[in-house]
Write a protein that holds these residues in place. Structure first.
Motif, PDB file in Angstrom:
ATOM      1  N   LEU A 142      -3.284  -2.523 -25.160  1.00  0.00           N
ATOM      2  CA  LEU A 142      -2.698  -3.038 -26.306  1.00  0.00           C
ATOM      3  C   LEU A 142      -1.410  -3.731 -25.767  1.00  0.00           C
ATOM      4  O   LEU A 142      -0.692  -4.801 -26.109  1.00  0.00           O
ATOM      5  CB  LEU A 142      -2.351  -2.095 -27.538  1.00  0.00           C
ATOM      6  N   VAL A 185      -2.977  -7.070 -31.087  1.00  0.00           N
ATOM      7  CA  VAL A 185      -2.169  -6.292 -32.088  1.00  0.00           C
ATOM      8  C   VAL A 185      -1.876  -7.598 -33.137  1.00  0.00           C
ATOM      9  O   VAL A 185      -1.974  -7.344 -34.608  1.00  0.00           O
ATOM     10  CB  VAL A 185      -0.846  -5.800 -31.817  1.00  0.00           C
ATOM     11  N   CYS A 244      -2.228   5.829 -28.932  1.00  0.00           N
ATOM     12  CA  CYS A 244      -2.437   4.619 -29.468  1.00  0.00           C
ATOM     13  C   CYS A 244      -2.239   4.662 -30.824  1.00  0.00           C
ATOM     14  O   CYS A 244      -1.709   3.483 -31.630  1.00  0.00           O
ATOM     15  CB  CYS A 244      -3.854   4.108 -28.861  1.00  0.00           C
TER      16      CYS A 244
END
Length: 822
Positions: free
Chosen positions: A49, A56, A89
Motif C-alpha cells: 500500500l 488506497v 496494515c
C-alpha cells in the motif's frame, strides 16, 4: 510487486474508480484479487500500500456518492479486507478511518448499492478476510458489523445468507481463541464483547417462535461444532443445550432437519462426544421426532464410531420399524425374528403409513434408502436381520404390483396406496439388489427370483423399474452359491436363468428404447461373467436372444445400437453370437460380424455406436478373438483406416489404444524400470524390432499416429505421444552404430510433419521404411511434447502484467500493441 505492474496499477485504479468507464468482467476482477492475495501472502501488505498509494485512493474513491458498478464496489470491499488481514496494515487503514467507512453504516450499508447481492457478498467476504487477528474484534463491535451480519442471515440471496452464518462462526472462533487477559480459561460467558453478543443472539434465536430465525441459529451452531474444536466449545454447548432440549418438548418439534444436523455435529465433535449429555439428547430426540424425521438421525447415529450400544439399538429399531409394519400387514402370525415387534414406535409408524399416500410413500422410500446405505457401512448392525428384511422387501414389491394378500386393515390400505407406485418400486429393487451381497435361505431366494421375474415380465413395469429389476437380478445371479469344485451356476440359479431369458427376449423387442437398452446391458454383464460356463451357454444358445441382439445393431436409437455392439462383441468373444438370418436368400453369403461392425464404424451417424465398436475391437485384439487371429495385420489396418477418418476424438483415441495393444503384442509391454535396479531395461532383439516395424508400416500405423500427434484434441495427441515414445524407447535400446552411419534421408518426412503441425493435413506421409521411422523418432523431441501436452489448457503464461494490460486495453487506455490479450 513487479515494477511494470506498479507502473500500470494507477491507470487501472483510475479506470475502476470511473463510473463512465466500462467495467472489466467478473473473471478479470477475480484474477486481480487472486494476484493481490498472492502478494499479501508472500510479503507485507503495508509495504504494498505504501509503494502503491493508488490502491488506497481507489478505496477512498469508491465511498464517494456516484453511480459506481456494484462489481467494482464488491471488489474494493474484498480488496480492503484482504489487506487488513495483516495487523500492521489494519492499523494503517484504521488511521484514515477507511475501514469504518467501508464496513460501517456510513459506507455501502446506507447506499443504494447495498440492494445488489454482489455488494452484500463482497462486504461479508471482506470482513471474513479482515477478521484474522484480535485487533479486528473491537472494530467489528464498534462499527456495528455484527448486527448487520445477524440481519444478513435471513438475506433473500441464499449465498449471502450462508456466507453470513459462516462469518458468525469465524468471528466467534476468533474471539474465543483470543480471550481477554486474566481469565483462567475460555468460556462462552467471559469472551470478548462480540463473542458474548453472538452467543446472546443465538440464545434469543433458539427461544424464537419464528422458524427461519430458529433454523439460522441451529445452522450456525452446526457449523460451529463441526469446525471449531477448541476448549471453549464444551462451555458453549453446556450453555445452549438446555435451550435445544426445550425444542424437543414442542409438538411438533420445530426445524427438525436443522436440529438433526446440529445434534449429529455435536456427537462427532472430538471435544464433546466423550460426554454423556449429547448421547442422552440423541436418544430423547429419536423418541420425539416423527418416523420420517427420525430416519436421517438414526442413520447418522449408526455411522458414529463411539456410539453407546443402547443408542445404536434404538436407532436400528427406528430404521427397521416401517418394514416391520409392512411385514405384519401381510403375514398372519409372528414374523421372522430380527425386526421390531410391538415396539413403542409401532403405532406412530402405522399412523404415518395411514395418514396419506405421500407420507406412506415417503416413509417407505426413506427407510429402504437408509437401510441400503447402512448395509454397506462397517458400522452395520450385527446380527443383520437378513431373512426378515428379504421377506419384508419382497412383501413391499408385492404390495406395489398388487399380488400381496393383506392380513390386516393396514395391509388393505398399503395395497391401495402402493399399487403401481414407481418410487417405492425403485427404492425396494435397489435395496433388494444390495441384499444379494448376503446369503439367505433358499426358500426366500426363490421368492426373490419369483418377484423379480414378475417385475421383468409385468406389462406395467416402467423403464426405470425394469432397469433396476435387471440390476437386482444380476446381483442375485452373481451371488448364487457355487458348486464345490465347479465354477458353474448352481441348479437354482440355472432355473432362474432359464425363466429369465424368455423375459429378456421379450424385452429386447420392446417398443421403448430404454427397455431394449437395459436388456442389452444386462445381457452384456451376464456374458462377461458366465460366457464360458456350460449351463449359461446351453440356455442362451437355445434362445433367440443372440439373434435379436444382432438385429439391434440396426436399431433406430443410437444408445441401443451402441449397447448392441457391446453385447454382440461380448457374446462373440465366447463364440455365442448368432449368424445373421437370411432365409429369404439362402444362397447369398451373409456378412460376418467383423464386417458388420466395421460397417458400423465406417457409416454410423452417431458417435456412441462407433466408440463401442472401437472398444470391442480393442478387446478382441487383446483377447485373441478368432476372427482377428486369422489375419491380425489386415484387421488392424482396416480398423485404423476407419478410425483415422473419424470426426469423434474418442474414436481416434480408442484407435490409438488399439494400435498400442498391437504394438505390445509385437514387442512386449513397456517395462517399468525400478530406479534402484542395477541392470539396464531389457531390450527387444533387433530382429524382432525390425519385423515389428515392417508390420507397423504395412498397417499404416505411423500415418495414423503421426497425424494424431498434432490432433486438435489433446487426449488424442497425448495417446499418440505415449505410443511413439514407447516405440522410440524400444528403437533406441536396439540401435547399432552401423544403423546410425546408414541413417536414411528423412527430410521429406520431417517436412510433411511440419506441414501437419501447421494445420496443412492434405499432404500424405507416403510409404515409410522402418529405418526412416526410427530416424524420425530419434530426431523428434517427444519428451518435450509430452511435457507440453501434460500442462493444463491454460498453460500459456498469464502474468499479472498481461492481466493489467488486457484490462486497460479493453477501455482504450493502452495502445493495441501494448496489450497481450488471451
Amino acid at each position: 510487486m513487479d515494477p511494470e505492474c506498479s507502473r500500470l496499477l494507477p491507470a487501472l485504479c483510475a479506470v475502476l474508480a470511473d463510473p463512465r468507464q466500462p467495467v472489466a468482467d467478473d473473471t478479470c476482477l477475480e484474477k486481480l484479487l487472486d494476484w493481490f492475495k498472492t502478494i499479501t501472502e508472500a510479503g507485507s501488505s503495508l509495504l504494498v500500500l505504501q509503494e502503491n498509494p493508488c490502491l488506497v485512493e481507489l478505496l477512498f474513491h469508491v465511498l464517494k456518492p456516484q453511480d459506481l458498478s456494484p462489481r467494482v464496489l464488491s471488489f474494493s470491499l474484498r480488496l480492503a479486507g484482504m489487506f487488513a488481514a495483516q495487523e500492521d496494515c489494519f492499523q494503517y487503514l484504521q488511521q484514515g478511518e477507511l475501514l469504518p467507512r467501508l464496513f460501517g453504516e456510513a459506507g455501502p450499508l446506507g447506499g443504494a448499492a447495498w440492494t445488489a447481492p454482489t455488494v452484500r457478498s463482497g462486504w461479508i467476504q471482506g470482513l471474513r478476510s479482515l477478521a484474522q487477528h484480535p485487533r479486528a474484534l473491537p472494530f467489528l463491535a464498534d462499527c456495528g458489523a455484527v448486527d448487520t451480519i445477524f440481519s444478513l442471515q435471513g438475506d433473500s440471496s441464499l449465498f449471502v445468507a450462508s456466507a453470513a452464518g459462516q462469518l458468525l462462526v469465524h468471528i466467534l472462533d476468533l474471539a474465543m481463541r483470543a480471550p481477554p487477559r486474566g481469565h483462567p480459561g475460555p468460556q462462552a460467558c467471559d469472551g470478548p464483547a462480540c463473542a458474548q453478543k453472538i452467543v446472546c443472539h443465538l440464545e434469543d434465536s433458539l427461544r424464537a417462535a419464528a422458524a427461519p430465525q430458529l433454523t439460522q441459529a441451529l445452522n450456525v451452531l452446526t457449523t460451529t461444532f463441526g469446525h471449531c474444536h477448541g476448549l471453549w466449545t464444551p462451555g458453549l454447548w453446556g450453555r445452549l443445550s438446555p435451550l435445544v432440549g426445550h425444542l424437543l418438548e414442542k409438538d411438533p418439534v420445530p426445524a427438525s432437519h436443522a436440529l438433526v444436523d446440529l445434534l449429529l455435529s455435536v456427537a462427532r465433535s472430538p471435544v464433546l462426544s466423550s460426554e454423556s449429555g449429547p448421547w442422552e439428547t440423541l436418544a430423547l430426540t429419536l423418541s420425539r421426532l416423527s418416523p420420517m424425521q427420525a430416519g436421517p438421525l438414526a442413520l447418522g447415529i449408526l455411522k458414529l464410531q463411539d456410539c453407546p450400544q443402547a443408542l445404536r439399538t434404538q436407532a436400528s429399531g427406528v430404521l427397521l420399524q416401517p418394514l416391520a409394519c409392512v411385514l405384519k400387514a401381510a403375514v398372519q402370525g409372528p414374523g421372522r425374528p430380527g425386526l421390531p415387534d410391538g415396539a413403542a414406535g409401532d403405532s406412530v409408524t402405522v399412523d404415518t403409513l395411514f395418514s396419506s399416500k405421500s407420507a406412506c410413500v415417503g416413509l417407505l422410500c426413506c427407510a429402504l434408502a437408509h437401510l441400503e446405505l447402512l448395509q454397506l457401512l462397517p458400522q452395520c448392525p450385527s446380527p443383520w436381520p437378513q431373512e426378515a428384511l428379504l421377506e419384508a422387501v419382497v412383501t413391499v414389491l408385492r404390495f406395489c404390483n398388487g399380488s400381496a394378500v393383506p392380513a390386516s386393515d393396514l395391509g388393505g390400505h398399503l395395497c391401495a396406496t402402493l399399487v403401481g407406485c414407481v418410487r417405492v418400486q425403485r427404492a425396494a429393487l435397489d435395496f433388494l439388489g444390495t441384499l444379494s451381497q448376503r446369503a439367505g435361505p433358499q426358500e426366500l431366494v426363490t421368492q426373490v427370483s419369483a418377484v423379480l421375474l414378475e417385475y421383468l415380465s409385468g406389462p406395467d413395469s416402467s423403464p426405470t423399474v425394469l432397469k433396476k429389476a435387471f440390476q437386482a437380478s444380476l446381483g442375485w445371479l452373481l451371488s448364487s452359491p457355487k458348486t464345490p469344485g465347479c465354477c458353474d451356476l448352481d441348479p437354482h440359479a440355472q432355473q432362474f436363468l432359464r425363466e429369465l431369458l424368455p423375459v429378456l427376449q421379450k424385452r429386447l423387442c420392446s417398443p421403448c428404447w430404454e427397455v431394449r437398452d437395459s436388456g442389452l446391458e444386462f445381457l452384456t454383464q451376464m456374458a462377461r461373467h458366465w460366457g464360458g460356463q456350460a449351463a449359461f451357454r446351453q440356455v442362451l444358445l437355445a434362445s433367440e436372444v443372440p439373434r435379436l441382439t444382432r438385429q439391434l445393431l440396426q436399431d433406430p436409437e443410437s444408445y441401443v445400437r451402441a449397447s448392441a455392439v457391446t453385447a454382440t462383441g461380448q457374446l462373440s468373444s465366447w463364440g455365442l453370437h448368432a449368424a445373421p438370418a437370411g432365409p429369404e436368400q439362402p444362397g447369398v453369403q451373409q456378412k460376418s460380424l467383423l464386417s458388420e461392425l466395421l460397417h458400423v464404424l465406417a457409416t454410423d451417424s452417431e458417435g456412441f455406436p462407433r466408440r463401442a465398436v472401437m472398444q470391442v475391437f480393442t478387446e478382441w485384439l487383446r483377447g485373441g478373438h478368432a476372427d482377428v487371429a486369422e489375419d491380425p495385420e489386415q484387421f488392424v489396418a482396416g480398423v485404423l483406416q476407419a478410425a483415422s477418418r473419424d470426426l469423434d476424438w474418442e474414436v481416434r483415441a480408442q484407435g490409438l489404444e488399439l494400435a498400442l495393444v498391437f504394438l505390445e503384442q509385437l514387442l512386449g509391454p513397456p517395462g517399468v524400470r525400478c530406479p534402484y535396479a542395477v541392470a539396464l531395461p531389457k531390450a527387444a532383439p533387433p530382429g524382432t524390432l525390425a519385423q515389428a516395424l515392417q508390420a507397423l508400416c504395412r498397417v499404416q500405423l505411423f500415418e495414423f499416429a503421426f497425424r494424431a500427434l498434432f490432433d486438435c484434441d489433446r487426449p488424442v495427441a497425448q495417446k499418440s505421444c505415449d505410443l511413439l515414445l514407447f516405440l522410440k524407447a524400444k528403437a533406441t535400446s536396439c540401435g547399432t552404430p552401423q544403423e546410425e552411419r546408414d541413417s536414411p534421408d528423412v527430410s521429406s518426412v520431417e517436412a510433411t510433419l511440419q506441414k501437419w503441425q501447421a494445420g496443412e493435413h492434405g499432404h500424405p506421409l507416403g510409404d515409410l521404411e522402418p529405418a526412416a521411422v526410427v530416424a524420425v523418432l530419434r530426431s523428434m523431441d517427444l519428451e518435450g511434447l509430452q511435457d507440453t501436452l501434460a500442462e493444463s489448457s491454460d498453460h500459456v503464461e498469464r502474468s499479472p502484467q498481461s492481466l493489467l494490460q488486457d484490462m486497460l486495453a479493453t477501455v482504450g487506455v493502452l495502445g493495441e500493441n501494448e496489450a497481450d490479450c488471451y
